[in-house]
Structure formats: C-alpha cells, structure tokens
Design a protein around this motif. Structure first.
Motif, PDB file in Angstrom:
ATOM      1  N   MET A   1       0.837  -1.192   0.000  1.00 23.63           N
ATOM      2  CA  MET A   1       0.000   0.000   0.000  1.00 23.63           C
ATOM      3  C   MET A   1       0.872   1.243   0.000  1.00 23.63           C
ATOM      4  SD  MET A   1      -3.503   0.008   2.194  1.00 23.63           S
ATOM      5  CE  MET A   1      -3.240   1.338   3.344  1.00 23.63           C
ATOM      6  N   SER A   2       1.172   1.771   1.170  1.00 22.52           N
ATOM      7  CA  SER A   2       1.919   3.025   1.196  1.00 22.52           C
ATOM      8  C   SER A   2       3.408   2.752   1.402  1.00 22.52           C
ATOM      9  CB  SER A   2       1.375   3.924   2.301  1.00 22.52           C
ATOM     10  OG  SER A   2       1.347   3.201   3.509  1.00 22.52           O
ATOM     11  N   GLY A   3       3.824   1.489   1.271  1.00 21.87           N
ATOM     12  CA  GLY A   3       5.232   1.170   1.411  1.00 21.87           C
ATOM     13  C   GLY A   3       5.696   1.156   2.855  1.00 21.87           C
ATOM     14  N   SER A   4       4.748   1.132   3.799  1.00 24.54           N
ATOM     15  CA  SER A   4       5.131   1.100   5.211  1.00 24.54           C
ATOM     16  C   SER A   4       5.738  -0.254   5.553  1.00 24.54           C
ATOM     17  CB  SER A   4       3.900   1.349   6.073  1.00 24.54           C
ATOM     18  OG  SER A   4       4.047   0.705   7.313  1.00 24.54           O
ATOM     19  N   ALA A   5       6.794  -0.239   6.348  1.00 24.63           N
ATOM     20  CA  ALA A   5       7.461  -1.484   6.711  1.00 24.63           C
ATOM     21  C   ALA A   5       6.515  -2.423   7.454  1.00 24.63           C
ATOM     22  CB  ALA A   5       8.682  -1.177   7.571  1.00 24.63           C
ATOM     23  N   TYR A   6       5.537  -1.844   8.152  1.00 23.35           N
ATOM     24  CA  TYR A   6       4.606  -2.682   8.916  1.00 23.35           C
ATOM     25  C   TYR A   6       3.686  -3.486   8.019  1.00 23.35           C
ATOM     26  CZ  TYR A   6       6.068   0.035  12.913  1.00 23.35           C
ATOM     27  OH  TYR A   6       6.799   0.617  13.894  1.00 23.35           O
ATOM     28  N   GLN A   7       3.554  -3.007   6.756  1.00 22.31           N
ATOM     29  CA  GLN A   7       2.643  -3.710   5.864  1.00 22.31           C
ATOM     30  C   GLN A   7       3.391  -4.586   4.880  1.00 22.31           C
ATOM     31  OE1 GLN A   7       0.676  -0.196   4.732  1.00 22.31           O
ATOM     32  NE2 GLN A   7      -0.373  -0.123   6.689  1.00 22.31           N
ATOM     33  N   ASP A   8       4.711  -4.723   5.066  1.00 28.24           N
ATOM     34  CA  ASP A   8       5.498  -5.581   4.198  1.00 28.24           C
ATOM     35  C   ASP A   8       4.906  -6.990   4.245  1.00 28.24           C
ATOM     36  OD1 ASP A   8       7.299  -7.037   2.853  1.00 28.24           O
ATOM     37  OD2 ASP A   8       9.072  -6.210   3.844  1.00 28.24           O
ATOM     38  N   ASP A   9       4.567  -7.503   3.071  1.00 26.67           N
ATOM     39  CA  ASP A   9       3.839  -8.763   3.037  1.00 26.67           C
ATOM     40  C   ASP A   9       4.764  -9.979   3.020  1.00 26.67           C
ATOM     41  OD1 ASP A   9       1.262  -9.567   3.243  1.00 26.67           O
ATOM     42  OD2 ASP A   9       1.053 -10.026   1.125  1.00 26.67           O
ATOM     43  N   ARG A  10       6.058  -9.751   3.068  1.00 24.70           N
ATOM     44  CA  ARG A  10       6.989 -10.871   2.982  1.00 24.70           C
ATOM     45  C   ARG A  10       6.792 -11.815   4.174  1.00 24.70           C
ATOM     46  NH1 ARG A  10      13.165  -9.811   1.609  1.00 24.70           N
ATOM     47  NH2 ARG A  10      12.139  -8.977  -0.224  1.00 24.70           N
ATOM     48  N   GLY A  11       6.727 -13.095   3.875  1.00 28.01           N
ATOM     49  CA  GLY A  11       6.558 -14.073   4.943  1.00 28.01           C
ATOM     50  C   GLY A  11       5.146 -14.131   5.467  1.00 28.01           C
ATOM     51  N   ASN A  12       4.246 -13.440   4.801  1.00 27.75           N
ATOM     52  CA  ASN A  12       2.875 -13.393   5.302  1.00 27.75           C
ATOM     53  C   ASN A  12       1.989 -14.394   4.579  1.00 27.75           C
ATOM     54  OD1 ASN A  12       1.125 -12.239   7.127  1.00 27.75           O
ATOM     55  ND2 ASN A  12       0.280 -10.828   5.626  1.00 27.75           N
TER      56      ASN A  12
END
Lengths: 276, 337
Positions: A1-12
């Motif tokens: 979305m906004s490139g926030s580290a909290y929303q990084d989808d890696r490993g999700n």
C-alpha cells in the motif's frame, strides 16, 4: 500500500500462522462522535468543495462537491480513475479531507468517524466484500442493525418484502449465494439501520444485465420510501436515466453537473463519457 | 472374560481417562489460539505463557484463601479463586494489548509481524511469571483427591485392576463442557458474539455497520484470558504447575488448533482430543493390557511402548506435519492453507 514497513507482506503467506483474510483496510479519519450544528440552507447531504486524499498521500479530490436532496437519487459517473469511489468515501469519512465540509440535514459531520456517521443516518455499501460471507443472510441483516437497540423485526420483514428471495435463503450462509443475491444482501444490510441516505458504490458491478435492471428497479423503490440515494455507477447511461441529479467527475473535480436528463442530453457529456 | 474386563479397566485407567482430561485441557487452550487467529488474525505464541500467568494468578489467590482457612470441602479451593484469576489475567492481557498490539493494529501491520510481536510478548510473560512465582513446581490442589480410588474400585468390583477416578479429571471434563457450551452460545446467539464473527469475516464491513473494532478486540482478549486461565488451572490441578511445562504446552496446543482447522472452534476441540489421545496412546506401555488379552505363550516380554514419554512432543509434531502435508485446512476446514 503506502510502502510502510509494517505492511510488508513478505513471509505473510503462511496461513498456519497468519490470517490476513478480511483484514481491515479502512482508516477511520474522524475523531468526533457528535455532529456540530451548521447554519444555512443546503441540500440534505452535501460534501462541499472537498479536497483530500488517502492518508498523507497526494490529493485525489480537488474542490469536489457532491450533494443529494431528500428522497432523490444522485449518481456519480466519470471515466476510470476519476475519483468517483473516492468522492463517495470522502463523504463517508474514509478519506483525509484537507478542505471542505460534509453536512447532513443541517449538521456538520466533517470530523465524524464512519461509525458515528452510521448513527447519523448514513449507510454505505462498498463495491466488493460487502457482505459477511460466513454469516447467514439473517445474521448479515442483524449486523446491519448493530447500532439499533429497538425491535429490528419489522425492518427485517421490510427488507424481505423488497428482496423476497432473501427470505427463502435466510438461514443460508451469505457466501453461498449468487452475485445478484449477494448484492441484495449487501443493500439489505445497509437498509437495516433505517438510514436517511443510502450510498452505493457500483452496485451493479459484475451482475448480468437482467439482474442489473432488477437492482435499479429496487433502488428506485427504496428512493420512493424517502431514502436519499447516492450512487457511483459504471453503467453511466442507465444510471443517469434514473438519476435526479448527476455528477460527472474528471480527475477528482466536478466536470459536469445537472439533472440526469440534462446530462444525457448534453452533447459533450455524451461524446466524452457515454460513447456517442 | 475377567481378563478382558481387566484389560479394559487398565486401558481406561491409564489411557482413556488421562487422555480425555488432557484432551479437554488442550481443547480449551486451542480454542483460545483459534479465537485469536480468527479475530485478531495472528497465531499467538504467547498463549502458553498466558495460561501460565492465569494459573499463577489463580494459585496465588488460592494460597491466600487457604491461608485464611477458606475451602470448598471436597472440591479444590482453586475453583473459588478461578474467577479472580480470570479477572487479573484479563486485565493483564488488555494492558498488553494497549501497550503492544494496539500500536501495530493502528499501523495496519501485516499479521506475520504480529506473530513475531507475540513471540516477544511470550518472552516477557515468561519472565514475569518466573519472576513472581519462581521456576519450581508448585502444588496448589487440595480437597478430595479421588472420587473413586483404585483400591476402592478393586474392592467394589473384585477385579485385579483398579480404576481411579480423580477429582481433577471430573472437574476438568465438566468445566470444559460448560465453558465450550457457553462459548458457542455466546458466539452464535448473542449480539456481541455475532459482531465478533462479523469482525472476523470482514473488518471493513463491520466498521461500516457501526461495530466498534476496539470493543471486539477487547472482548476477544477477555474471552481468551478466561479460556487460558481455565485451561492453565485445570492442567495445574491435574498435574502440577511449573512455568516451563506451560511454555512447552504451546506445541500440542498449536498442533491441536491446526489439526482441527485454524479459525474453527469445533476443530480446536476435536484437534485437542486427537492430539491428546495420540500422545497418550503412543507413549503408553501396553504390556499390561496385552498381558490380559493374550494367551500366556504369546505374552510380550518388552514394555510394548512405541515411544518413551520423553518423546511425547514428537507425537504432536509428527501429527502436525502430517496434517499440514495431507490436509492443510485441518479436519474442520479452517482457514489454514
């Protein structure tokens, strides 16, 4: 979305530890829960010269005004990416408004959270994921009336009168229904609050032409009961035919405004947006 | 015929009854895990230590009550302290949520980040519990130990094998049934319960329906606190309380939740019993039972124990892997893919 580290989808992707399905994406911007009185004669619901965008991102709306009178149908049309849905979300408080106000029935609700706007008599049907798929049809309706403390039985019956097929399927999980029936559940859920304004984001997206006509008929029927309707529509021609008021948005601003008939008759609107 | 009865009694005494009671405890634990997975959308690694905290709070209060001379007669005093233990654990979890998880919710953090966050919370809770009550075994069970002791049973029936029915077993099963019935009634029949299912299904639409997300989250933590404390106390009454064992319980509890199907409450219960029965059966020495059933010439010399009890966690782990390979959504079609 906004490139926030909290929303990084890696490993999700591992569903044995994470469950992103149905996770919320909406941010409620308002803080207040009480509407302020606002003076002046105005349409029943108006998003007045709204400027703003999602979060701290760039502005998507520029001085955009959307209004609907009591018991009337207002339709927002326009090319893809014109900010139609965004304008509607702005009216419902899901956008960071930097300028402009939103008023309903003479009260200023600009600072209200979306939940508080529901209490003020607004109901919103999103374009996608607009039903609780794992709940039964009747539970969907009950959840629509979550804020009400009075007897909701009569409203449920009214919804069943409007959409008779839902009564037959009331014990079925809403996710098992067909596309058109799901839209009926979605509209029915929104009607459960007994709203004064019903806001529909592309209610006919992905349904067959026959079902679309049927849905439009139902929407007119709802408007006749005195509920104002604000609707974003992809099928501009049909939508403008039933509209009391039409808004053509281009790049987040009002390009043309008028009654549905005026817009349909306007040469420029026809050529640019209705395909001749 | 007598041999056959003896075999059944021995099997019940050493396998069936312990497994039912262990299964109930796992089911309660797995229910908490599955609720957090469904509603807060991550696997809560701190659940074992939440159980330890709940049990600890209850134990401290039980000791205080015992010191005052209050007792429930034949029932353990811990039952009286349980509601207060639940309340303290609920406050503790709500505080943790306010302090830690809320921040990540506001950032709309991806669930996998919350999983790692919960691991941090786990280490802190781990430390808190050991700091307060110490690392050693604690006994807090009182009241009548047996409803029917092995000797009474032998005298009653004249069989060679005894069947002991412990108070803690009966309490475990009754409490588990009550708690589960209450939870299902709450989720399916009450307005708040339905709003929790709606939130689990579609957060955005729940918000648009006027459901307050923070309230749903708070109620979830309170229910999880109740489930974890009940599970922790029942486990402690049945065996004994030691912080490290509760930490180790995390594996069978997750195995139970995943085997049943994450996000499915019925699955969590079924999974709890599947794991418990497998663990107890695989690590039980069947020599005695077979001794009754087989003719003398065929009687086994060894213990007929598939795995030593030291390896009991390997059993849950093996089942977990088999389920993830063959049927990743679990027995009851949960959400795991």
């Amino acid at each position: 979305m906004s490139g926030s580290a909290y929303q990084d989808d890696r490993g999700n992707k591992d569903r044995s530890i994470t469950n992103p399905e149905g996770q919320g994406t909406l941010t409620a911007y308002g803080k207040a829960t009480e509407a302020k009185p606002a003076g002046g004669e105005a349409p029943f619901l108006i998003g007045d010269s709204m400027t703003g965008g999602y979060g701290s991102g760039a502005d998507i709306l520029h001085d955009c005004t959307i209004a609907v009178e009591e018991g009337q149908i207002a339709v927002i049309v326009g090319p893809n990416g014109a900010g139609k849905s965004t304008a509607m979300k702005a009216v419902f408080g899901m956008l960071n408004l930097r300028q402009g106000t939103v008023r309903i029935g003479g009260r200023d609700i600009t600072d209200l959270t979306p939940q508080a706007r529901v209490a003020e008599g607004m109901a919103f049907v999103p374009q996608t994921s607009n039903i609780f798929t794992s709940l039964t049809v009747e539970e969907n309706l009950e959840m629509g009336a979550f804020l009400r403390r009075d007897d909701i039985r009569t409203t449920i019956d009214q919804v069943y009168d409007l959409f008779p097929i839902l009564k037959d399927k009331r014990r079925q999980a809403a996710g098992e229904l067909s596309g058109g029936q799901r839209q009926q559940v979605a509209v029915g859920r929104a009607l459960m609050t007994q709203p004064q304004v019903l806001m529909l984001d592309e209610p006919t997206a992905g349904v067959s032409p026959i079902v679309m006509d049927e849905l439009f008929d139902r929407i007119i029927e709802v408007a006749r009961t005195g509920i104002s309707i604000l609707m974003v529509e992809q099928n501009a021609r049909q939508a403008l035919e039933i509209a009391d008021r039409g808004y053509v948005l281009v790049q987040g601003s009002n390009a043309y405004t008028g009654t549905g008939k005026e817009l349909l008759a306007d040469d420029e609107v026809r050529r640019s947006f209705l395909g001749g | 015929m007598i041999d056959f009865l003896n075999a059944i009694v021995a099997l019940s005494n050493f396998v069936l009854i312990p497994a039912i009671s262990y299964g109930s405890q796992l089911a309660l634990g797995a229910l908490g895990v599955t609720l957090i997975y469904g509603i807060l959308r991550f696997s809560n690694f701190a659940h074992g230590d939440t159980m330890a905290f709940g049990a600890m709070a209850t134990i401290l209060f039980t000791w205080w009550l015992q010191g005052l001379g209050v007792s429930l007669g034949p029932l353990p005093t811990a039952l009286l302290a349980l509601p207060i233990g639940i309340a303290i654990t609920a406050l503790f979890l709500l505080g943790t949520d306010r302090l830690v998880y809320q921040f990540y919710r506001r950032q709309k953090a991806a669930p996998v980040i919350l999983v790692i966050v919960s691991m941090g919370v786990m280490f802190v809770m781990n430390g808190v519990v050991r700091f307060i009550i110490g690392v050693d075994d604690q006994r807090f069970a009182d009241g009548e130990r047996f409803i029917i002791s092995a000797r009474d049973f032998r005298e009653m029936t004249g069989l060679a094998e005894g069947l002991a029915l412990r108070t803690s077993t009966v309490i475990t099963v009754i409490t588990a049934v009550l708690v589960v019935a209450l939870l299902f009634w709450f989720l399916n029949k009450t307005r708040t319960g339905k709003s929790m299912r709606a939130f689990s299904d579609n957060e955005d639409l729940a918000l648009l329906s006027g459901i307050n997300p923070e309230r749903v989250v708070a109620i979830t933590w309170i229910i999880v606190a109740a489930l974890a404390t009940v599970a922790g106390v029942l486990y402690g009454l049945d065996k004994s309380f030691k912080p490290f064992t509760y930490f180790q319980l995390l594996l069978p509890i997750f195995a139970a939740a995943i085997v049943g199907g994450l996000g499915s409450p019925i699955g969590a219960i079924a999974g709890g019993f599947v794991i418990a029965f497998s663990e107890v059966t695989v690590t039980y020495a069947f020599r005695k039972v077979l001794g009754y059933l087989m003719p003398e010439s065929l009687q086994p010399d060894g213990l007929v124990q598939l795995l030593s009890t030291d390896y009991k966690f390997a059993v849950s782990f093996a089942i977990l892997i088999i389920v993830l390979l063959i049927r990743p959504t679990g027995l009851f079609r949960g959400k795991a893919v």
